[in-house]
Design an enzyme around this catalytic site. Sequence first.
Site, PDB file in Angstrom:
ATOM      1  N   HIS A 375       0.812  -1.213   0.000  1.00 51.18           N
ATOM      2  CA  HIS A 375       0.000   0.000   0.000  1.00 51.18           C
ATOM      3  C   HIS A 375       0.845   1.262   0.000  1.00 51.18           C
ATOM      4  O   HIS A 375       0.517   2.240  -0.657  1.00 51.18           O
ATOM      5  CB  HIS A 375      -0.929  -0.022   1.221  1.00 51.18           C
ATOM      6  N   ARG A 482      -3.063  -1.805 -18.230  1.00 60.05           N
ATOM      7  CA  ARG A 482      -2.975  -3.075 -17.489  1.00 60.05           C
ATOM      8  C   ARG A 482      -4.128  -3.118 -16.489  1.00 60.05           C
ATOM      9  O   ARG A 482      -4.007  -2.629 -15.369  1.00 60.05           O
ATOM     10  CB  ARG A 482      -1.633  -3.155 -16.751  1.00 60.05           C
ATOM     11  N   ARG A 518      -6.155  -4.129 -21.798  1.00 58.04           N
ATOM     12  CA  ARG A 518      -5.763  -5.532 -21.788  1.00 58.04           C
ATOM     13  C   ARG A 518      -6.574  -6.238 -20.718  1.00 58.04           C
ATOM     14  O   ARG A 518      -6.688  -5.743 -19.595  1.00 58.04           O
ATOM     15  CB  ARG A 518      -4.268  -5.651 -21.468  1.00 58.04           C
ATOM     16  N   GLU A 617       3.391 -12.856 -26.759  1.00 55.92           N
ATOM     17  CA  GLU A 617       4.312 -13.030 -25.628  1.00 55.92           C
ATOM     18  C   GLU A 617       4.830 -14.456 -25.526  1.00 55.92           C
ATOM     19  O   GLU A 617       5.817 -14.715 -24.857  1.00 55.92           O
ATOM     20  CB  GLU A 617       3.590 -12.691 -24.310  1.00 55.92           C
ATOM     21  N   ASN A 640       8.626  -8.124 -22.772  1.00 57.19           N
ATOM     22  CA  ASN A 640       9.120  -8.548 -21.447  1.00 57.19           C
ATOM     23  C   ASN A 640       8.932 -10.050 -21.291  1.00 57.19           C
ATOM     24  O   ASN A 640       9.844 -10.783 -20.941  1.00 57.19           O
ATOM     25  CB  ASN A 640       8.354  -7.849 -20.312  1.00 57.19           C
ATOM     26  N   ASP A 641       7.709 -10.493 -21.554  1.00 60.53           N
ATOM     27  CA  ASP A 641       7.452 -11.925 -21.421  1.00 60.53           C
ATOM     28  C   ASP A 641       8.060 -12.705 -22.585  1.00 60.53           C
ATOM     29  O   ASP A 641       8.618 -13.778 -22.389  1.00 60.53           O
ATOM     30  CB  ASP A 641       5.934 -12.187 -21.335  1.00 60.53           C
ATOM     31  N   ARG A 651      12.299 -13.096 -15.919  1.00 59.50           N
ATOM     32  CA  ARG A 651      12.484 -11.647 -16.032  1.00 59.50           C
ATOM     33  C   ARG A 651      12.661 -10.968 -14.677  1.00 59.50           C
ATOM     34  O   ARG A 651      13.145  -9.846 -14.602  1.00 59.50           O
ATOM     35  CB  ARG A 651      11.300 -11.018 -16.791  1.00 59.50           C
ATOM     36  N   CYS A 688       4.901  -3.220 -26.632  1.00 62.25           N
ATOM     37  CA  CYS A 688       4.606  -2.502 -25.386  1.00 62.25           C
ATOM     38  C   CYS A 688       5.441  -2.984 -24.207  1.00 62.25           C
ATOM     39  O   CYS A 688       5.139  -2.676 -23.068  1.00 62.25           O
ATOM     40  CB  CYS A 688       3.120  -2.599 -25.059  1.00 62.25           C
TER      41      CYS A 688
HETATM   42  C1  PEP Z   1       5.194  -7.688 -21.600  1.00 62.30           C
HETATM   43  O1  PEP Z   1       5.200  -8.849 -21.210  1.00 62.30           O
HETATM   44  O2  PEP Z   1       6.068  -7.203 -22.352  1.00 62.30           O
HETATM   45  C2  PEP Z   1       4.107  -6.783 -21.197  1.00 62.30           C
HETATM   46  C3  PEP Z   1       4.004  -5.569 -21.713  1.00 62.30           C
HETATM   47  O3  PEP Z   1       3.247  -7.214 -20.256  1.00 62.30           O
HETATM   48  P1  PEP Z   1       3.585  -7.229 -18.694  1.00 62.30           P
HETATM   49  O4  PEP Z   1       4.905  -6.508 -18.523  1.00 62.30           O
HETATM   50  O5  PEP Z   1       2.461  -6.559 -18.019  1.00 62.30           O
HETATM   51  O6  PEP Z   1       3.686  -8.688 -18.406  1.00 62.30           O
HETATM   52 MG    MG Z   2       3.446  -9.693 -20.292  1.00 64.20          MG
END
Ligand code: PEP
Ligand code: MG
Length: 762
Positions: A375, A482, A518, A617, A640-641, A651, A688
């Site tokens: 929080h 998100r 999303r 992803e 990222n994923d 990650r 993204c």
């Molecule tokens: C990603 O995986 O690149 C992504 C944008 O989603 P998140 O970072 O929320 O998993």
């Molecule tokens: Mg992701």
Amino acid sequence: MNQSGGPAGGDLTGARLLLRRIRTVMARNLPAQRRLDEIARTIAGAMVAEVCSIYVLRAGEVLELFATEGLKAEAVHLTRLRVGEGLVGDIASHARPLALADAQHHPQFAYRPETGEELFQSFMGVPVLRGGRVLGVLVVQNKTRRHYTEEEVETLETVAMVVAELVAGGELVGREELSPVTGIGVLPERLEAQVLAPGLALGIAVLHQPDITLTQLVAEDPLKEIERLDDAMSAMKLALDELLEQQDGTGGGEHREVLDTYRMLAEDRGWANRIIEAIETGLTAEAAVQKVQNDMRARMREIQDPYLRERLADLEDLGNRLQRHLLGQQELPHARDLPDAAIIVARNMGPAELLDYDRQRLKGVVLEEGTASSHVAIVARALDVPLLGHCAGLMDKVQAGDSLVLDGDNDQVFLRPSEDILQVFASSMRARALRQEAYVADRDLPAITLDGVAINLMINAGLLIDVPQLAATGAAGIGLFRTEVTFMVAHTFPDVARQREVYGRVLDGAGGRPVVFRTLDIGSDKVLPYWHRDAEENPAMGWRALRISLDRPAMLRQQLRAMIRAAGGRDLHVMFPMVALVDEFDDAKQILDLELQRARDKGQELPVGVRVGAMFEVPALYWQMEEIFRRADFVSVGSNDLAQFVFAADRGNAQLQGRYDPLSPAFLRLVGDIVRAGQACSKPVSLCGEMAGDALEAMALLALGLRSLSMAPPSIGPIRAMIRSLDLGRLQAHMAALGQQRGPDMRSSLRAFARDHGVALS
Ligand code: PEP
Ligand code: MG
């Protein structure tokens, strides 16, 4: 009653009687060592134990026997145990009590011949705690097999509080020794930490927890203490209401929600009852609050569940507040009297405590604990205060007045940094401030390369407070909203009405600019505090995101229903996360179509245009590219994923950070193929992940053909500057030439290109 029928150990009257006797000892004008001896004797007598021993923690993490009734006197100041060694060491290292009917067969038992303790079978020990720190261990032992009751453990814990005050007095061991690390406060140090609210900060350490010294621990009249408690509770609630009222207008609804949940905890009867029970054992109201806090801290060490940990952290915050009211101090004594640049240092902190500090002087916060979903982190982000958490060893290493640098760019904290480091940071912060001003001035300039290629720059968002960043940065829309963040900050599942309100306010705030919602991406590191799930071996590859939505379609239906209602008369962009099979996309889209049909049947106003996208992803989608592009209206690469699955590298694992480069030929080839597949089907492709916000990586992405990037808002300015200084045609020729080489070092070579061609890489 205990098995041996001891008169004083088991019941409340016994505890009170014991405290009263100890108070008499404390009141006598004796040297501290004599008092300790007397206390040991008194406890042994009252608890019908043959032994009572008091161990005190000394420098170097050693527990020294300081007083005993029943063990051999020559062992005093001779017997020493390391923290973690033997039963006493075990109690100190875990800060939790231990009660054993047959201690000598316990695997941790460490026999010390000089004490003569082989005579004693049963053992009960509790940590001597003060301010969350172990100062020693208090033990009783019996010759016969004795099962100590929970009440007896409680009684011993209560007495341990008195011992804690005696030890903290500084007469038994020097105050400097009470700080567990020797050499503290001298050398510069670098500590690893996790960024919970971004930013850089430079300032002077202010320890959040002022050492509250309790002079009165034992009370004669419990009824009077309960009355004092009631008064203080009422005063605290009133002051809290005022504090929270002042927050109206700061940030969005989620931040408010967190504070409201916290306020509700003040009404928690269970908490108040535990304090009353402690008063009934003979403690003053303030000592009773401290006792309940000690218990809570011990529980915190054991609890993994993030929701419960959060609640306990909030209760700790309330406990501190209540104690200050009982002692007649209205607020944190130093909260309004900070040095010019203050960095608050704490083990953990509740959300409202942050609000106590003077915002003008508060430059940052660093916590030994704390998580991104805690929080206090949510409130810090709303207030734009840099916050680093998960900083192991922090409390043992920092002293009030130390200089500190919070480096939110590199997940680190510099303690007592050298003059060089301070200067580097000061100048980089000045340069950053200047750059930020320049980015703001340029926010209306188009993101077009020198050779005329227009790029669509979007922001990633998750909270309502992020939406004004659209106007602040001049971004073209929200490329990734998100939605799980709204779920993460709530205390129960948001219903359709609540979700609709959030999505509607996001669309209102976007003022006609596109917003890509999303659907829920929970699981993995995104934990819903109120939804208890079984632990998974591999949560990132586990039951998460679209998999949950398809297995729990009611949740997905509700979310889509809320989005459809919120977007009535406007465009709606929906995107599904972690699509691994086109069938999953089909199934999710079918649920959306049914919801649209339902809204139509009910005569609701429908969204004007509905666009449905998939996140790329999961590598498996590479072999279904044509199918996915045929079905989806757009695709967004979640790098990222995608990178974590392509390289099989978690990650979130700091050890692997930087080991696999997204600018490696393998990953760039993959992204290039996705972009080309999209172009072949005339479907827009965006990216993204974090890559989009890194100037060098974004430059490479443009060369691969990407024309739309979505990133954290602070990156928009630097990326726009990069684009406006880039000749994309030249870069593409350069990359094509690189592609002919074997195993090129893309990163260095792209950096060299940028330097040679004047591309602004901030
Ligand atoms: C990603 O995986 O690149 C992504 C944008 O989603 P998140 O970072 O929320 O998993
Ligand atoms: Mg992701």
